[in-house]
Motif scaffolding. Structure first.
Motif, short mmCIF file in Angstrom:
data_model
loop_
_atom_site.label_atom_id
_atom_site.label_comp_id
_atom_site.label_asym_id
_atom_site.label_seq_id
_atom_site.Cartn_x
_atom_site.Cartn_y
_atom_site.Cartn_z
N ALA A 35 -54.46 -73.44 -52.60
CA ALA A 35 -55.23 -73.36 -53.83
C ALA A 35 -55.12 -72.01 -54.53
CB ALA A 35 -56.70 -73.69 -53.55
N ARG A 36 -55.19 -70.92 -53.79
CA ARG A 36 -55.16 -69.60 -54.42
C ARG A 36 -53.86 -69.37 -55.19
NH1 ARG A 36 -55.62 -63.72 -51.44
NH2 ARG A 36 -55.92 -62.49 -53.32
N GLN A 37 -52.75 -69.68 -54.56
CA GLN A 37 -51.45 -69.53 -55.22
C GLN A 37 -51.33 -70.53 -56.37
OE1 GLN A 37 -48.08 -70.35 -52.70
NE2 GLN A 37 -46.65 -69.34 -54.09
N GLY A 38 -51.83 -71.74 -56.17
CA GLY A 38 -51.76 -72.75 -57.22
C GLY A 38 -52.55 -72.37 -58.46
N LEU A 39 -53.75 -71.82 -58.26
CA LEU A 39 -54.56 -71.42 -59.41
C LEU A 39 -53.90 -70.28 -60.19
CD1 LEU A 39 -58.10 -71.69 -57.83
CD2 LEU A 39 -57.13 -73.16 -59.63
N GLU A 40 -53.30 -69.34 -59.46
CA GLU A 40 -52.56 -68.26 -60.14
C GLU A 40 -51.41 -68.85 -60.95
OE1 GLU A 40 -52.95 -64.97 -60.48
OE2 GLU A 40 -54.72 -64.82 -59.21
N ALA A 41 -50.70 -69.81 -60.36
CA ALA A 41 -49.57 -70.43 -61.04
C ALA A 41 -50.02 -71.22 -62.27
CB ALA A 41 -48.79 -71.33 -60.09
N VAL A 42 -51.17 -71.90 -62.17
CA VAL A 42 -51.71 -72.62 -63.33
C VAL A 42 -51.94 -71.64 -64.47
CG1 VAL A 42 -53.76 -73.81 -64.23
CG2 VAL A 42 -52.71 -74.57 -62.10
N ALA A 59 -61.57 -80.78 -50.72
CA ALA A 59 -61.93 -79.58 -49.97
C ALA A 59 -61.59 -78.31 -50.74
CB ALA A 59 -61.23 -79.58 -48.62
N GLY A 60 -60.78 -78.42 -51.77
CA GLY A 60 -60.39 -77.26 -52.56
C GLY A 60 -59.35 -76.40 -51.90
N ALA A 61 -58.68 -76.92 -50.88
CA ALA A 61 -57.71 -76.12 -50.14
C ALA A 61 -56.31 -76.14 -50.76
CB ALA A 61 -57.61 -76.62 -48.69
N THR A 62 -55.98 -77.22 -51.48
CA THR A 62 -54.64 -77.32 -52.06
C THR A 62 -54.71 -77.79 -53.50
OG1 THR A 62 -54.31 -79.58 -51.30
CG2 THR A 62 -53.53 -77.83 -49.84
N LEU A 63 -53.66 -77.45 -54.25
CA LEU A 63 -53.44 -77.97 -55.59
C LEU A 63 -52.14 -78.74 -55.59
CD1 LEU A 63 -55.72 -76.07 -56.45
CD2 LEU A 63 -54.33 -75.42 -58.41
N GLY A 64 -52.05 -79.76 -56.43
CA GLY A 64 -50.85 -80.56 -56.54
C GLY A 64 -50.38 -80.62 -57.98
N ALA A 123 -43.20 -69.64 -61.45
CA ALA A 123 -44.62 -69.30 -61.51
C ALA A 123 -45.22 -69.14 -60.11
CB ALA A 123 -45.39 -70.37 -62.29
N LEU A 124 -44.81 -69.98 -59.17
CA LEU A 124 -45.31 -69.85 -57.80
C LEU A 124 -44.83 -68.55 -57.17
CD1 LEU A 124 -44.94 -73.53 -56.57
CD2 LEU A 124 -47.08 -72.29 -56.99
N GLY A 125 -43.60 -68.15 -57.46
CA GLY A 125 -43.09 -66.87 -56.96
C GLY A 125 -43.87 -65.71 -57.54
N GLU A 126 -44.11 -65.76 -58.85
CA GLU A 126 -44.88 -64.70 -59.50
C GLU A 126 -46.31 -64.67 -58.96
OE1 GLU A 126 -46.28 -63.44 -64.00
OE2 GLU A 126 -44.52 -64.73 -63.76
N ALA A 127 -46.89 -65.84 -58.74
CA ALA A 127 -48.25 -65.91 -58.19
C ALA A 127 -48.30 -65.31 -56.79
CB ALA A 127 -48.72 -67.37 -58.16
N ARG A 129 -46.35 -63.00 -55.54
CA ARG A 129 -46.23 -61.54 -55.66
C ARG A 129 -47.54 -60.92 -56.15
NH1 ARG A 129 -41.40 -63.51 -57.46
NH2 ARG A 129 -41.94 -63.24 -59.66
N THR A 130 -48.22 -61.58 -57.07
CA THR A 130 -49.49 -61.08 -57.58
C THR A 130 -50.54 -61.05 -56.48
OG1 THR A 130 -49.02 -61.93 -59.80
CG2 THR A 130 -51.34 -61.52 -59.26
N ILE A 131 -50.62 -62.13 -55.71
CA ILE A 131 -51.59 -62.20 -54.61
C ILE A 131 -51.28 -61.14 -53.56
CG2 ILE A 131 -52.32 -63.64 -52.67
CD1 ILE A 131 -51.97 -66.06 -54.62
N GLU A 132 -50.01 -60.96 -53.25
CA GLU A 132 -49.61 -59.93 -52.28
C GLU A 132 -50.04 -58.54 -52.75
OE1 GLU A 132 -45.52 -58.01 -50.51
OE2 GLU A 132 -45.54 -60.17 -50.97
N ALA A 133 -49.83 -58.26 -54.03
CA ALA A 133 -50.20 -56.96 -54.58
C ALA A 133 -51.72 -56.78 -54.55
CB ALA A 133 -49.68 -56.82 -56.01
N LEU A 134 -52.46 -57.83 -54.89
CA LEU A 134 -53.92 -57.73 -54.88
C LEU A 134 -54.46 -57.53 -53.47
CD1 LEU A 134 -54.82 -60.53 -57.44
CD2 LEU A 134 -55.15 -58.06 -57.74
N ASP A 135 -53.83 -58.18 -52.50
CA ASP A 135 -54.30 -58.07 -51.12
C ASP A 135 -54.03 -56.69 -50.52
OD1 ASP A 135 -55.28 -60.61 -51.21
OD2 ASP A 135 -53.65 -61.52 -50.03
N ARG A 136 -53.11 -55.93 -51.11
CA ARG A 136 -52.83 -54.58 -50.61
C ARG A 136 -53.89 -53.59 -51.03
NH1 ARG A 136 -46.64 -53.83 -52.18
NH2 ARG A 136 -47.26 -55.40 -53.66
N TRP A 137 -54.68 -53.92 -52.02
CA TRP A 137 -55.70 -53.01 -52.52
C TRP A 137 -56.83 -52.97 -51.61
CZ3 TRP A 137 -55.38 -49.62 -56.50
CH2 TRP A 137 -54.23 -49.72 -57.28
#
Length: 137
Positions: A35-42, A59-64, A123-127, A129-137
């Motif tokens: 879900a987290r990656q999917g929402l970023e991609a959306v 459950a909100g765990a995945t996006l399709g 978009a999933l690749g960009e998402a 990378r964005t999540i990875e960068a945010l998690d480093r903070w």
């Protein structure tokens, strides 16, 4: 993950639709992601006017993401899955075609076509990378 069961989805086309356009009587494949990656991609795809119908599981765990038929045969993006779909589905009432799912982006209005697979991959690749960068903070 979303249970596709006997899902047969249709993605109506709109005039001038891009590479994600699918004839109304054609089934779509379904790419599922966390879900987290999917929402970023959306969000990324909405900014670029390239998102098609998107489902979430209860459950909100995945996006399709509904993608053009045939995508599953070549989909190999780690952390995601692409499923061929078949069987009846009636989205005319606005109901999701998968049991236990709801719409994040419904198949009406601006977002009528399936999401183009290459745009989704980017978009999933960009998402990611964005999540990875945010998690480093």
């Amino acid at each position: 993950m979303l249970d596709t069961g006997d899902l047969r989805t249709t993605a109506p086309t709109r005039p001038g639709a891009g590479r994600g356009a699918v004839p109304p009587d054609e089934p779509c494949d379904l790419v599922t992601v966390p879900a987290r990656q999917g929402l970023e991609a959306v969000d990324i795809l909405r900014l670029r006017d390239g998102v098609g119908p998107v489902l979430h599981d209860d459950a909100g765990a995945t996006l399709g993401f509904l993608v053009p038929p045939g995508t599953a045969a070549a989909w190999d993006l780690p952390g995601s899955a692409c499923t061929q779909t078949s069987g009846p589905a009636d989205r005319s009432a606005g109901e999701p075609p998968v049991a236990g799912a709801g719409w994040v982006v419904p198949p009406d209005g601006t977002y009528e076509t399936a999401t183009d697979a290459s745009r989704l991959r980017a978009a999933l690749g960009e998402a990611a990378r964005t999540i990875e960068a945010l998690d480093r903070w």
